[in-house]
Write an enzyme that holds these catalytic residues in place. Structure first.
Site, PDB file in Angstrom:
ATOM      1  N   ARG A 115      35.948  38.041  20.033  1.00 14.66           N
ATOM      2  CA  ARG A 115      35.069  38.809  20.923  1.00 14.66           C
ATOM      3  C   ARG A 115      33.614  38.439  20.662  1.00 14.66           C
ATOM      4  O   ARG A 115      33.318  37.757  19.690  1.00 14.66           O
ATOM      5  CB  ARG A 115      35.300  40.311  20.761  1.00 14.66           C
ATOM      6  CG  ARG A 115      34.912  40.859  19.392  1.00 14.66           C
ATOM      7  CD  ARG A 115      35.076  42.379  19.349  1.00 14.66           C
ATOM      8  NE  ARG A 115      34.784  42.890  18.018  1.00 14.66           N
ATOM      9  CZ  ARG A 115      34.928  44.163  17.665  1.00 14.66           C
ATOM     10  NH1 ARG A 115      35.358  45.054  18.533  1.00 14.66           N
ATOM     11  NH2 ARG A 115      34.645  44.553  16.446  1.00 14.66           N
ATOM     12  N   ASN A 123      28.591  46.540  23.718  1.00  9.28           N
ATOM     13  CA  ASN A 123      29.127  47.191  22.523  1.00  9.28           C
ATOM     14  C   ASN A 123      28.520  46.539  21.295  1.00  9.28           C
ATOM     15  O   ASN A 123      28.548  45.320  21.160  1.00  9.28           O
ATOM     16  CB  ASN A 123      30.656  47.019  22.456  1.00  9.28           C
ATOM     17  CG  ASN A 123      31.275  47.824  21.321  1.00  9.28           C
ATOM     18  OD1 ASN A 123      31.252  49.058  21.349  1.00  9.28           O
ATOM     19  ND2 ASN A 123      31.790  47.151  20.316  1.00  9.28           N
ATOM     20  N   GLU A 124      27.950  47.341  20.419  1.00 11.37           N
ATOM     21  CA  GLU A 124      27.437  46.849  19.127  1.00 11.37           C
ATOM     22  C   GLU A 124      26.787  45.466  19.271  1.00 11.37           C
ATOM     23  O   GLU A 124      27.235  44.479  18.682  1.00 11.37           O
ATOM     24  CB  GLU A 124      28.549  46.810  18.090  1.00 11.37           C
ATOM     25  CG  GLU A 124      29.041  48.174  17.690  1.00 11.37           C
ATOM     26  CD  GLU A 124      29.946  48.155  16.458  1.00 11.37           C
ATOM     27  OE1 GLU A 124      30.465  47.077  16.116  1.00 11.37           O
ATOM     28  OE2 GLU A 124      30.107  49.214  15.838  1.00 11.37           O
ATOM     29  N   GLU A 176      31.238  56.127  17.015  1.00 12.63           N
ATOM     30  CA  GLU A 176      32.478  55.637  16.407  1.00 12.63           C
ATOM     31  C   GLU A 176      32.493  55.996  14.942  1.00 12.63           C
ATOM     32  O   GLU A 176      31.489  55.816  14.235  1.00 12.63           O
ATOM     33  CB  GLU A 176      32.551  54.105  16.471  1.00 12.63           C
ATOM     34  CG  GLU A 176      32.799  53.503  17.815  1.00 12.63           C
ATOM     35  CD  GLU A 176      32.939  51.978  17.699  1.00 12.63           C
ATOM     36  OE1 GLU A 176      33.300  51.472  16.615  1.00 12.63           O
ATOM     37  OE2 GLU A 176      32.653  51.298  18.690  1.00 12.63           O
ATOM     38  N   TRP A 187      39.255  46.382   8.176  1.00 13.47           N
ATOM     39  CA  TRP A 187      38.463  45.162   8.015  1.00 13.47           C
ATOM     40  C   TRP A 187      37.833  44.982   6.634  1.00 13.47           C
ATOM     41  O   TRP A 187      37.051  44.054   6.442  1.00 13.47           O
ATOM     42  CB  TRP A 187      37.404  45.067   9.109  1.00 13.47           C
ATOM     43  CG  TRP A 187      36.707  46.351   9.462  1.00 13.47           C
ATOM     44  CD1 TRP A 187      37.001  47.170  10.520  1.00 13.47           C
ATOM     45  CD2 TRP A 187      35.618  46.981   8.770  1.00 13.47           C
ATOM     46  NE1 TRP A 187      36.164  48.262  10.539  1.00 13.47           N
ATOM     47  CE2 TRP A 187      35.304  48.174   9.478  1.00 13.47           C
ATOM     48  CE3 TRP A 187      34.880  46.667   7.628  1.00 13.47           C
ATOM     49  CZ2 TRP A 187      34.286  49.045   9.078  1.00 13.47           C
ATOM     50  CZ3 TRP A 187      33.865  47.534   7.233  1.00 13.47           C
ATOM     51  CH2 TRP A 187      33.585  48.704   7.955  1.00 13.47           C
ATOM     52  N   GLU A 217      43.389  44.907  15.431  1.00 18.12           N
ATOM     53  CA  GLU A 217      43.031  46.230  14.908  1.00 18.12           C
ATOM     54  C   GLU A 217      44.217  47.190  14.843  1.00 18.12           C
ATOM     55  O   GLU A 217      44.034  48.398  14.794  1.00 18.12           O
ATOM     56  CB  GLU A 217      41.863  46.800  15.718  1.00 18.12           C
ATOM     57  CG  GLU A 217      40.641  45.921  15.534  1.00 18.12           C
ATOM     58  CD  GLU A 217      39.350  46.472  16.120  1.00 18.12           C
ATOM     59  OE1 GLU A 217      38.306  46.393  15.457  1.00 18.12           O
ATOM     60  OE2 GLU A 217      39.405  46.951  17.259  1.00 18.12           O
ATOM     61  N   LYS A 218      45.439  46.619  14.811  1.00 18.09           N
ATOM     62  CA  LYS A 218      46.595  47.537  14.843  1.00 18.09           C
ATOM     63  C   LYS A 218      46.725  48.352  13.557  1.00 18.09           C
ATOM     64  O   LYS A 218      47.342  49.413  13.565  1.00 18.09           O
ATOM     65  CB  LYS A 218      47.877  46.794  15.182  1.00 18.09           C
ATOM     66  CG  LYS A 218      48.289  45.695  14.245  1.00 18.09           C
ATOM     67  CD  LYS A 218      49.556  45.004  14.778  1.00 18.09           C
ATOM     68  CE  LYS A 218      49.937  43.799  13.945  1.00 18.09           C
ATOM     69  NZ  LYS A 218      48.901  42.753  13.983  1.00 18.09           N
ATOM     70  N   PHE A 219      46.119  47.883  12.452  1.00 17.60           N
ATOM     71  CA  PHE A 219      46.166  48.699  11.226  1.00 17.60           C
ATOM     72  C   PHE A 219      44.973  49.651  11.102  1.00 17.60           C
ATOM     73  O   PHE A 219      44.831  50.340  10.104  1.00 17.60           O
ATOM     74  CB  PHE A 219      46.268  47.804   9.982  1.00 17.60           C
ATOM     75  CG  PHE A 219      47.659  47.276   9.771  1.00 17.60           C
ATOM     76  CD1 PHE A 219      48.674  48.107   9.295  1.00 17.60           C
ATOM     77  CD2 PHE A 219      47.977  45.959  10.078  1.00 17.60           C
ATOM     78  CE1 PHE A 219      49.966  47.632   9.125  1.00 17.60           C
ATOM     79  CE2 PHE A 219      49.263  45.473   9.911  1.00 17.60           C
ATOM     80  CZ  PHE A 219      50.267  46.308   9.436  1.00 17.60           C
ATOM     81  N   HIS A 220      44.086  49.638  12.112  1.00 14.68           N
ATOM     82  CA  HIS A 220      42.943  50.571  12.087  1.00 14.68           C
ATOM     83  C   HIS A 220      43.450  51.948  12.489  1.00 14.68           C
ATOM     84  O   HIS A 220      44.181  52.080  13.469  1.00 14.68           O
ATOM     85  CB  HIS A 220      41.892  50.085  13.085  1.00 14.68           C
ATOM     86  CG  HIS A 220      40.533  50.674  12.909  1.00 14.68           C
ATOM     87  ND1 HIS A 220      40.271  52.011  13.136  1.00 14.68           N
ATOM     88  CD2 HIS A 220      39.361  50.115  12.522  1.00 14.68           C
ATOM     89  CE1 HIS A 220      38.979  52.232  12.904  1.00 14.68           C
ATOM     90  NE2 HIS A 220      38.403  51.099  12.527  1.00 14.68           N
TER      91      HIS A 220
HETATM   92  C1  GAL Z   1      33.344  48.641  15.628  1.00 14.82           C
HETATM   93  C2  GAL Z   1      33.627  48.188  17.044  1.00 14.82           C
HETATM   94  C3  GAL Z   1      34.966  48.679  17.535  1.00 14.82           C
HETATM   95  C4  GAL Z   1      36.016  48.468  16.486  1.00 14.82           C
HETATM   96  C5  GAL Z   1      35.601  49.173  15.211  1.00 14.82           C
HETATM   97  C6  GAL Z   1      36.611  49.058  14.087  1.00 14.82           C
HETATM   98  O1  GAL Z   1      32.468  47.768  15.007  1.00 14.82           O
HETATM   99  O2  GAL Z   1      32.632  48.625  17.930  1.00 14.82           O
HETATM  100  O3  GAL Z   1      35.298  47.980  18.721  1.00 14.82           O
HETATM  101  O4  GAL Z   1      36.184  47.109  16.260  1.00 14.82           O
HETATM  102  O5  GAL Z   1      34.408  48.609  14.762  1.00 14.82           O
HETATM  103  O6  GAL Z   1      36.168  49.720  12.927  1.00 14.82           O
END
Ligand code: GAL
Length: 638
Positions: free
Chosen positions: A104, A142-143, A299, A307, A347-350
């Protein structure tokens, strides 16, 4: 009403799941979701191919359920077809490596194709949904710059030159300002200037600093482009983008002026017992970026992230305690990444509000419980602080240059002072030196190496009018272009300091075990001031530095001739707080309990798993692990 919800990606799910999502959102008290953040390729499958039908349906579904939408412009991740059609749309690293698709944020902020395609997308989305009743606000991109801190592509080169031409007018002025006679760096025309790509050795500091400014400005330009398109399309709702705490690449002071409401993404590491202090700092920064307007915690994680090297759980109650920390420090909405845990992708483990394992989980129970606790609450901004810490992005960029007496981590310097205040239960705002400081009794300006004339004038008049100013080594060293001012060091503040440094010595970045000094130590000449010999301060500084106390006008300057860790800062603060007449709202609070003032008292948040006993005025109470207690205080106790 406090906003509650998270990022929602219905495009990852079949439409049967949407109905269950809405039902569970209502059960959790969700009233706001961010929609479409990464949906570009789902909305536009090729340059002329648009599909809004699915977005119409989910917006209607959410709207009918009374769930508000923070509608994204979807420009944060470009579709594959855009890279196929316009290969030079991607950003390039300082080493000349193009950052390809498949992840991304793989766009160059200055690519004309990116700007054109993004503008078209935003115009279509804005026109279609500006009047949709579910849309409560707009989430641009986004960010910004999260993964690509700077772009060194040919597009960036063209835009950087234009930016420099606007700043300097002619190349001779640029040559003079950057000092390009050094190492034969002189430019004959703007066309010879490149972004600071990989070179054999150190690049010109003036050029590096301007490239940082250009990067922040050029990305801000993207935000403003989208915002203006939304407005022109008829959008009347607040427009924002999500910040990332104290994020070096973007000067959020400048950005704050362009967003309607501040939004922040925050992921303190649950495995780090001190991370709640760094989180408190970013909350105070967000409040201070737009005083008087509640900010949005856009968020956070309901539980673990995916991560870090090792991704710890949040302890039971910790999500609520960190959310309450945000509310106490000026947030008006509590949001998560994300609503429903993904089953595919990176991000499936988030964690998510709704875990993959379903509703029979601790995470879900805590999300529902917290949502229901918000129903009876309202936004409650804290009263004005009496203490402020100076944070300045241009100074950050200048300090980050190579070739200094020692490597300085500006954020760590700020956090040492902030953490000392926080551990001492003293509430602080974040400011820039050139802000109006009249309401403060104590201002702390760590390592303010690049000090503008406006900043210096503001600090001088703050002290002259009775304020207490704390500064450290490496303050007032260079001008806006990272050049020494004529006449030595601290030429703008020497009367305030009662002296000036004549030389700087580099110390190990982490200091040494024997003292609280680190980073840089000054050889300091005292002129009019009296050198403090506070035994406590001298012993903590290990005799390697002094605290120069100098009355100036109606106020007091306290200059530490070194950089220092939290222990050193705490010791100096004892002197500074006493001089400013500021103290903690309640004496003797335990270290891991944070205290945030309210209009009639204080919120206490125990940010650790163990219960603690707290002595309040007239009573003793026990605060459980991650428990929160609101305490009213009489005027005399506040
Ligand atoms: C942020 C991002 C999200 C997601 C999240 C995971 O930096 O805006 O899309 O990736 O982290 O912690």
């Amino acid at each position: 009403m406090i906003g509650y919800g998270g990022d929602y990606y219905p495009e990852q799910w079949s439409e049967e799941v949407w109905a269950e999502d809405v039902r569970l959102m209502l059960e959790a008290g969700v009233n706001l979701v961010s929609l479409g953040v990464f949906a570009w390729s789902r909305i536009q499958s090729d340059e002329g191919e648009w599909d809004f039908a699915w977005l119409d349906r989910i917006l209607d579904l959410l709207g009918e359920a009374g769930i508000g939408v923070n509608l994204a412009t979807a420009t944060a991740s470009i579709p594959q077809w855009a890279v196929r059609r316009y290969p030079d749309i991607v950003p390039v690293t300082a080493d000349g490596v193009p950052l390809g698709p498949g992840s991304r944020q793989h766009y160059s902020p200055t690519s004309p194709d990116y700007r054109r395609l993004a503008a078209r997308l935003v115009e279509r989305i804005g026109t279609r949904y500006a009047a949709h009743p579910a849309v409560r606000m707009w989430h641009v991109n986004n960010e910004y710059a999260c993964h690509v801190h700077a772009d060194y592509s040919d597009h960036a080169a063209v835009a950087f030159r234009a930016w420099l031409e606007r700043r300097y007018g002619d190349v001779d002025t640029l040559n003079r300002t950057w000092g390009t006679t050094f190492w034969s760096q002189r430019y004959g025309s703007f066309d010879e200037i490149q972004p600071p790509r990989r070179a054999p050795y150190s690049l010109n500091p003036g050029g590096l600093l301007d490239f940082r400014r250009f990067t922040s400005d050029s990305i801000l330009e993207l935000y403003m482009m989208e915002r203006d398109i939304l407005r022109a399309a008829g959008a009347t709702q607040p427009i924002t983008t999500n910040f990332m705490g104290a994020f070096e690449p973007l000067d959020y002071w400048r950005w704050a002026q362009e967003v309607d409401v501040i939004a922040d993404d925050s992921y303190p590491d649950p495995a780090d017992p001190a991370s709640f202090r760094a989180a408190a700092f970013t909350r105070d920064l967000m409040r201070s970026l737009k005083p008087g307007t509640p900010w949005i915690l856009m968020e956070q994680a309901a539980n673990a992230v995916n991560w870090r090297q090792a991704n710890a759980f949040k302890a039971p109650g910790q999500m609520a305690a960190l959310s309450d920390q945000a509310l106490a420090r000026g947030a008006g909405s509590i949001m998560f990444f994300q609503w429903r845990q993904s089953v595919r992708g990176s991000e499936k483990f988030h964690s998510a509000m709704l875990p993959h394992a379903g509703t029979a989980t601790r995470t879900w129970s805590e999300v529902v419980e917290y949502g229901s606790s918000l129903r009876e609450r309202d936004v409650d901004l804290p009263p004005a602080a009496r203490v402020a810490i100076v944070v300045d992005w241009e100074n950050w960029w200048a300090l980050d240059q190579p070739d200094h007496p020692a490597t300085i981590d500006y954020l760590a310097e700020i956090q040492a002072w902030y953490s000392a205040l926080h551990a001492g239960h003293v509430f602080a705002d974040i400011v820039r030196a050139d802000h109006d400081l009249a309401g403060y009794d104590l201002v702390i300006a760590p390592a303010l190496y690049l000090l503008t004339e406006a900043g210096a004038a503001s600090l001088r008049s703050f002290v002259a009018r009775g304020g207490t100013l704390v500064t450290t080594a490496f303050t007032d060293v260079v001008d806006e272009q990272d050049a020494f001012r004529p006449g030595g060091f601290a030429v703008q503040l020497r009367e305030v300091f009662g002296g000036y440094p004549v030389d700087f010595e580099g110390l190990p970045a982490d200091g040494d075990a024997a003292s609280a000094t680190r980073g840089i130590r000054e050889e300091f000449v005292v002129t009019t001031g009296s050198e403090v010999t506070d035994p406590a301060v001298t012993s903590v500084l290990g005799g390697r530095a002094v605290l120069v106390r100098n009355p100036y006008g109606d106020g007091l300057s306290l200059h530490v001739t070194t950089l220092t860790d939290q222990a050193g800062a705490a010791c100096v603060l004892d002197v500074a707080l006493a001089s400013a007449g500021v103290s903690a709202p309640i004496d003797g609070l335990p270290n891991a309990v944070e205290a945030v003032p309210t209009t009639d008292g204080v919120v206490l948040i125990n940010q650790q798993p163990d219960a603690v006993t707290v002595q309040l005025p007239g009573r003793t109470t026990t605060l459980g692990g991650f428990a929160v207690e609101r305490v009213s205080l009489g005027a005399a106790d506040r």
